[in-house]
Design an enzyme around this catalytic site. Structure first.
Site, PDB file in Angstrom:
ATOM      1  N   HIS A  18       0.842  -1.207   0.000  1.00 58.97           N
ATOM      2  CA  HIS A  18       0.000   0.000   0.000  1.00 58.97           C
ATOM      3  C   HIS A  18       0.878   1.258   0.000  1.00 58.97           C
ATOM      4  O   HIS A  18       0.613   2.198  -0.750  1.00 58.97           O
ATOM      5  CB  HIS A  18      -0.874   0.048   1.266  1.00 58.97           C
ATOM      6  CG  HIS A  18      -1.904  -1.037   1.390  1.00 58.97           C
ATOM      7  ND1 HIS A  18      -2.068  -1.776   2.535  1.00 58.97           N
ATOM      8  CD2 HIS A  18      -2.835  -1.496   0.514  1.00 58.97           C
ATOM      9  CE1 HIS A  18      -3.055  -2.641   2.367  1.00 58.97           C
ATOM     10  NE2 HIS A  18      -3.536  -2.502   1.140  1.00 58.97           N
ATOM     11  N   LYS A  42     -16.547  -7.302   9.651  1.00 57.45           N
ATOM     12  CA  LYS A  42     -17.233  -7.263  10.946  1.00 57.45           C
ATOM     13  C   LYS A  42     -16.228  -7.249  12.090  1.00 57.45           C
ATOM     14  O   LYS A  42     -16.429  -6.591  13.087  1.00 57.45           O
ATOM     15  CB  LYS A  42     -18.180  -8.451  11.065  1.00 57.45           C
ATOM     16  CG  LYS A  42     -19.430  -8.232  10.231  1.00 57.45           C
ATOM     17  CD  LYS A  42     -20.527  -9.236  10.560  1.00 57.45           C
ATOM     18  CE  LYS A  42     -21.667  -9.118   9.570  1.00 57.45           C
ATOM     19  NZ  LYS A  42     -21.440  -9.889   8.326  1.00 57.45           N
ATOM     20  N   ARG A  91      -1.674  -6.317  -8.235  1.00 61.47           N
ATOM     21  CA  ARG A  91      -0.481  -7.103  -7.913  1.00 61.47           C
ATOM     22  C   ARG A  91      -0.252  -8.213  -8.926  1.00 61.47           C
ATOM     23  O   ARG A  91       0.841  -8.436  -9.397  1.00 61.47           O
ATOM     24  CB  ARG A  91      -0.611  -7.717  -6.517  1.00 61.47           C
ATOM     25  CG  ARG A  91      -0.564  -6.708  -5.401  1.00 61.47           C
ATOM     26  CD  ARG A  91      -1.074  -7.283  -4.132  1.00 61.47           C
ATOM     27  NE  ARG A  91      -2.463  -7.693  -4.277  1.00 61.47           N
ATOM     28  CZ  ARG A  91      -3.244  -8.078  -3.286  1.00 61.47           C
ATOM     29  NH1 ARG A  91      -2.782  -8.130  -2.061  1.00 61.47           N
ATOM     30  NH2 ARG A  91      -4.494  -8.424  -3.517  1.00 61.47           N
ATOM     31  N   SER A 129      -2.922  -7.817   3.102  1.00 58.41           N
ATOM     32  CA  SER A 129      -3.192  -7.612   4.532  1.00 58.41           C
ATOM     33  C   SER A 129      -3.601  -8.937   5.175  1.00 58.41           C
ATOM     34  O   SER A 129      -3.202  -9.241   6.297  1.00 58.41           O
ATOM     35  CB  SER A 129      -4.305  -6.582   4.718  1.00 58.41           C
ATOM     36  OG  SER A 129      -3.906  -5.342   4.214  1.00 58.41           O
TER      37      SER A 129
END
Ligand code: PNS
Length: 158
Positions: A18, A42, A91, A129
């Protein structure tokens, strides 16, 4: 006319992939807003406040990088900010299908906004991530793949 770009995402957590895209965007556009989606997952590992704090600290010396949050439709946020461009990182070919769908859906929703794809440096093309969180949780090293601040914050989570 100055060009404002929005780089949206979950950033849970911010990775060096990022960071690479944001710095490339900051060279290309007059200003780039890192827009962190509220309520994407969530149960995120990092709260929205933590993600904002981390990104602001990492880019504190970058005068044309701003960190903000958004909810609802991305195109509505981009329009409200009077931005012209959505930046997304690509990517690998595996990213393409979903990114293609999003770009065309966003264009259908607002044809004035252009999506621009940027490739990160090769060494970051396999980072996500999700993988960072998984590897770290299982005791693997993520040094060099995330900013040092993210590594510190990950250690505080376990
Ligand atoms: O980091 P991510 O999870 O790949 O980012 C995905 C994101 C935040 C760009 C996408 O989920 C999004 O734009 N969400 C906002 C809601 C929206 O506009 N959905 C329609 C997209 S076509």
């Amino acid at each position: 006319m100055s060009t404002l770009a929005v780089y949206p995402g979950s950033f849970d957590p911010l990775t060096n992939g990022h960071v690479d895209i944001i710095l490339r965007g900051a060279r290309l556009f007059d200003r780039i807003v890192v827009a962190i989606l509220v309520n994407a997952e969530k149960a995120p590992l990092f709260s929205i406040q933590e993600r904002v704090e981390i990104a602001r600290e990492v880019f504190k010396d970058q005068r044309n990088v701003e960190v903000d949050t958004f909810g609802g439709l991305l195109v509505d946020y981009v329009e409200a900010r009077k931005a012209q461009v959505i930046v997304r990182g690509l990517r690998a070919v595996s990213d393409f299908e979903f990114e293609f769908q999003m770009a065309l859906m966003n264009r259908r929703l607002n044809s004035k906004i252009e999506t621009v794809f940027m490739m990160p440096a090769e060494q970051y093309t396999y980072i996500s991530s999700r993988l960072i969180k998984e590897v770290f949780a299982l005791g693997g090293g993520v040094h060099g793949l995330v900013p040092d601040l993210v590594e510190q914050r990950l250690r505080q989570k376990v």
